[in-house]
Design an enzyme around this catalytic site. Structure first.
Site, short mmCIF file in Angstrom:
data_model
loop_
_atom_site.label_atom_id
_atom_site.label_comp_id
_atom_site.label_asym_id
_atom_site.label_seq_id
_atom_site.Cartn_x
_atom_site.Cartn_y
_atom_site.Cartn_z
CB THR A 187 -0.94 0.14 1.29
OG1 THR A 187 -0.10 -0.17 2.54
CG2 THR A 187 -1.84 -1.44 1.01
N GLY A 188 2.10 1.04 -0.03
CA GLY A 188 3.07 2.12 -0.01
C GLY A 188 3.25 2.83 -1.25
CD GLN A 189 7.02 7.08 -3.63
OE1 GLN A 189 6.77 8.27 -3.92
NE2 GLN A 189 8.29 6.68 -3.41
CG ASP A 249 3.17 -6.48 11.23
OD1 ASP A 249 4.51 -6.30 11.29
OD2 ASP A 249 2.57 -5.51 11.63
CD GLN A 277 9.72 4.69 10.79
OE1 GLN A 277 8.98 5.50 10.07
NE2 GLN A 277 10.79 4.87 11.13
CE1 TYR A 280 6.18 -0.91 14.51
CE2 TYR A 280 6.86 1.06 13.42
CZ TYR A 280 6.16 -0.18 13.37
OH TYR A 280 5.30 -0.49 12.44
CB SER A 339 17.59 3.22 2.07
OG SER A 339 17.56 4.42 2.41
CD GLU A 392 18.85 8.93 4.84
OE1 GLU A 392 19.80 9.10 5.73
OE2 GLU A 392 18.44 9.71 4.08
CE1 TYR A 431 14.39 3.03 6.37
CE2 TYR A 431 15.92 4.30 5.43
CZ TYR A 431 14.83 3.51 5.20
OH TYR A 431 14.26 2.99 4.07
CG HIS A 438 12.49 5.88 -4.95
ND1 HIS A 438 13.53 5.63 -4.15
CD2 HIS A 438 11.53 5.06 -4.74
CE1 HIS A 438 12.85 4.52 -3.32
NE2 HIS A 438 11.72 4.06 -3.75
#
Length: 348
Positions: A13-15, A65, A90, A102, A136, A138, A159, A189
């Site tokens: 359901t994400g981008q 999940d 997340q 989390y 990522s 990051e 993250y 992106h």
């Protein structure tokens, strides 16, 4: 692989999940997505694909999940996928400083749960699964640009640290158990489907609301940070191409160019004939405890091995996002005039 390949997507359901779903359906896949059970529906990005089962009969959603190993194993055994795309996370860097445990549980430990579910499934079923892990930029953190597949990771957030763990765990499963598993190290992106708390969409959403008198100010943090921004719709094709290769490997996916947030403000507000300096204020709350100054990828390997090229430059991307958010702002004006209040869900 079966005549109609079966794909499983976490984070459907994400981008990225929505664009990847569109791509795979267009290629004749049956697509299964994992969604978290919630009191609110969060399927806006794929409603155009899922609401009418007659239009897209090959899309199915399952509750699950990345924190639930048992549920992951059950889904694999139920649908018997040929390809798995792990896009669930997340994924907000600033939030990861506020919710580090989390973030690590989902982004890092969630990957080992999924990899072990795949390993168990392959062992007992005798079927082969190809796996894509969403890495990522990051992870590079404070490393000097341009960053490529052999650049040493220097993560600067919970993250990013979690993504580094996931990256190496994928390599470990690939080398230890022969799993066909690829890491895609995707640089920033964006798209009109980007979440409204991410800086590019935060800017386009605010600028269009300011243009129509719905908002007065936009509060931001570090305007000097430079990023390599591409279009999510282009990048999901690189994900798919990785899993069509003869052998698994790791790839940087990027445009090879970077601009600062100041430059992005120029593009967005300029398209609306506004001077952003009249409306933007700096808010210390939006600075990260450890900043990442400059990310710019070297996509040479993806170009050579995958035959992948980004098709959308940053100016086109900014215009696409502005035009989309301007339509949203115009609808908000109509709703307010009709006495129904606004539609914006994010404070700026």
């Amino acid at each position: 692989m079966s005549t109609k390949p079966i794909a499983l997507i976490t984070g459907v359901t994400g981008q990225d999940g929505s664009y990847l779903t569109e791509l795979l359906l267009s290629k004749g896949y049956t697509v299964h997505g994992i969604i978290r059970r919630s009191s609110l529906f969060n399927t806006d990005r794929i409603d155009h694909l899922y609401v009418d089962p007659h239009q897209h009969p090959n899309l199915f959603l399952h509750y699950g999940d990345l924190s639930d190993a048992g549920a992951l194993r059950d889904v694999l055994e139920d649908i018997q996928p040929d390809e798995i795309y792990n896009l669930g996370a997340q994924s907000h860097v600033r939030v990861s400083f506020d919710q580090p445990e989390y973030t690590v549980d989902v982004v890092a430990v969630g990957v080992i749960r999924l990899l072990e579910a795949i390993r168990s499934y392959q062992k007992h079923s005798g079927r082969s699964v190809r796996y894509y892990q969403a890495g990522s930029s990051e992870m590079f953190g404070s490393a000097k640009p341009r960053q490529h597949e052999d650049t040493r990771f220097q993560p600067r957030s919970p993250y990013a640290c979690a993504k580094v763990y996931a990256h190496y765990q994928v390599i470990n499963h690939r080398e230890s158990y022969g799993l066909f598993a690829c890491n895609g190290i995707l640089f920033n992106h964006e798209s009109p489907r980007r979440g409204e708390t991410f800086v590019t969409r935060k800017i386009t959403r605010a600028a269009t609301r300011i243009k129509l008198g719905l908002q007065d100010k936009l509060f931001l943090g570090n305007l000097d940070a430079k990023r390599d921004w591409g279009f999510a719709g282009d990048y999901v094709e690189a994900m798919w191409r990785m899993l069509q290769q003869d052998a698994p490997d790791d790839y940087v996916v990027a445009t090879g160019e970077s601009i600062s947030i100041r430059d992005f403000l120029d593009l967005v507000f300029g398209r609306l004939d506004l001077d952003w300096q009249r409306y933007v204020e700096i808010d210390p709350r939006y600075f990260r405890p450890a900043e990442v100054d400059h990310l710019e990828g070297d996509p040479a390997k993806s170009r050579k091995r995958l035959g992948w090229e980004p098709r959308t430059d940053i100016r086109t991307l900014a215009a696409m996002m502005v035009d989309s958010d301007l339509r949203l702002a115009e609808k908000e004006v109509v709703l307010r005039a009709a006495g129904h209040g606004g539609t914006s869900r994010v404070g700026f």
